[in-house]
Write an enzyme that holds these catalytic residues in place. Sequence first.
Site, short mmCIF file in Angstrom:
data_model
loop_
_atom_site.label_atom_id
_atom_site.label_comp_id
_atom_site.label_asym_id
_atom_site.label_seq_id
_atom_site.Cartn_x
_atom_site.Cartn_y
_atom_site.Cartn_z
N ASN A 211 0.84 -1.19 0.00
CA ASN A 211 0.00 0.00 0.00
C ASN A 211 0.88 1.24 0.00
OD1 ASN A 211 0.56 0.79 2.85
ND2 ASN A 211 -0.38 -1.22 3.22
N ASP A 280 -4.12 -6.22 4.82
CA ASP A 280 -5.17 -7.07 5.40
C ASP A 280 -5.13 -8.48 4.81
OD1 ASP A 280 -6.22 -5.16 7.09
OD2 ASP A 280 -7.47 -4.29 5.51
N PHE A 325 -4.34 3.29 14.65
CA PHE A 325 -4.54 4.30 13.62
C PHE A 325 -5.65 3.83 12.69
CE2 PHE A 325 -1.63 7.94 13.09
CZ PHE A 325 -0.95 7.83 14.28
N LYS A 339 -13.53 0.91 15.26
CA LYS A 339 -12.24 0.22 15.43
C LYS A 339 -11.76 0.29 16.88
CE LYS A 339 -11.07 0.65 10.60
NZ LYS A 339 -10.29 1.26 9.53
N1 CTP Z 1 -3.98 -3.38 11.92
C1 CTP Z 1 -3.25 -4.42 12.43
N2 CTP Z 1 -3.20 -5.61 11.76
C2 CTP Z 1 -3.88 -5.79 10.62
C3 CTP Z 1 -4.64 -4.73 10.08
C4 CTP Z 1 -4.67 -3.53 10.75
O1 CTP Z 1 -2.62 -4.24 13.48
N3 CTP Z 1 -3.80 -6.96 10.01
C5 CTP Z 1 -4.03 -2.10 12.67
C6 CTP Z 1 -3.37 -0.93 11.97
O2 CTP Z 1 -1.99 -0.86 12.30
C7 CTP Z 1 -4.14 0.24 12.55
C8 CTP Z 1 -5.52 -0.34 12.80
O3 CTP Z 1 -5.36 -1.74 12.84
O4 CTP Z 1 -3.62 0.66 13.78
C9 CTP Z 1 -6.55 0.01 11.78
O5 CTP Z 1 -6.12 -0.38 10.51
P1 CTP Z 1 -7.00 -0.09 9.23
O6 CTP Z 1 -6.28 -0.62 8.03
O7 CTP Z 1 -7.45 1.34 9.23
O8 CTP Z 1 -8.31 -0.93 9.52
P2 CTP Z 1 -8.68 -2.42 9.31
O9 CTP Z 1 -8.65 -3.11 10.63
O10 CTP Z 1 -7.86 -3.02 8.23
O11 CTP Z 1 -10.22 -2.33 8.91
P3 CTP Z 1 -10.90 -1.93 7.50
O12 CTP Z 1 -10.28 -2.78 6.45
O13 CTP Z 1 -12.35 -2.30 7.74
O14 CTP Z 1 -10.74 -0.46 7.31
#
Ligand code: CTP
Length: 401
Positions: A211, A280, A325, A339
């Site tokens: 990303n 993700d 975040f 979240k």
């Molecule tokens: N995060 C994490 N591990 C993952 C995905 C996300 O620790 N596998 C953490 C990120 O570091 C951040 C928070 O979760 O602090 C939110 O990440 P974000 O990408 O905004 O959200 P998601 O949990 O991926 O949810 P969505 O896809 O629904 O936006």
Amino acid sequence: MDSLRGKKILFGVTGSIAAFKAAGWVHSLVKEEAGVSVIMTWAATRFVSELTFSALSGNTVYTDMFADDPEQAMAHITLAQEADIVLVAPATAHTIARLALGMADDLLSTSVLAASGKPVVICPAMNSRMYEHKATQDNLLRLKELDYIIVEPDSGRLACGDEGPGRLPDWAGVREILLECMSSHDLEGQHVLITAGPTREPLDPVRYLSNRSSGKMGYALARTAKRRGAQVTLISGPVCLEPPEGVKVISVTTAEEMYKEVMQNRDNASVIIKAAAVADFRPDQYEFHKIKKQAAELSVNLVKNDDILAELGRSRKEGQFIVGFAAESRDLEEEGKRKLLAKNADLVVVNDISKTESGFDVDTNQVTIISQDGTIHLPLMSKEKTADQIWDNVLFRLEME
Ligand code: CTP
């Protein structure tokens, strides 16, 4: 503190060929709108002229303890009193010896004594054998006992042709030390664990899914925490940023590696900030050889990565403070609140990635801090200022507990 703007630096220059580099440092300080008063020793004026430093600093350069000019006559007292910090760069073996003995036989050594109680930063620069000589090393030890801050010289090829330690380091690291000296150390005693940057999920030896995260926000959090006295561990995905001075950096590539390192380093962390943009999903299969394009179509099956933040929140250690975040393009507050609850975090910092000034790879950010008891909208500002405000918020909550 995120800038030296408005700070008064008393800059001592001594007789080393590296004095020309000090001219560049004065230029950088003035560009940052710091006030710079330069004192040169007699030997320094043999390498670089006073005119260079007065033109760059926009101020009179002081050289003489016994000047007839009434403005210069008490310079050692007035300059020391006005200064927020004293920087001696380059510092020769001779000046180091005189400072170690507490001598006061020229304007610079006298001014350093008169600056008692203020931070004094010394940057040795000389031939490597002179630097490594026991006399110089003993004198540096004595300066440390006197609470002077000694900046290790860089190693490399020296002006005399020798190789070894003795070069003036880069300005960025020295600037960081000045900022640290002048910041309040209100995070002392905190051990913070920060994640930053993207992760990369490999598909074959050539390609990966990733990303647009630059890591700048996480690195700003690490730098500012270190400045404020915290012990900092930074777990970083692949980024093009300099590792912050004095921070333990653990480099990872994939979300699985980040997960493993976070779990291994989380136990003694009092604060964990998950600023990383963790992928993700990852391809469910890694192709050991480059995927060829003969086929008309290609589908890649993706599997979900473990959510590191959710796991930290689920199995949090006693007293641990956890910040997540959220990068969102719509429904910012709702998503942040969702979240916060779903991942059992204490704070979630949301930024609007649809705006260029708070999106990816820029030096500014505009965030909203969400907690159980409310929402704080911060204005658009530098990522370092934003980081400082996040730390203020974390500290406020830690003190309330
Ligand atoms: N995060 C994490 N591990 C993952 C995905 C996300 O620790 N596998 C953490 C990120 O570091 C951040 C928070 O979760 O602090 C939110 O990440 P974000 O990408 O905004 O959200 P998601 O949990 O991926 O949810 P969505 O896809 O629904 O936006």
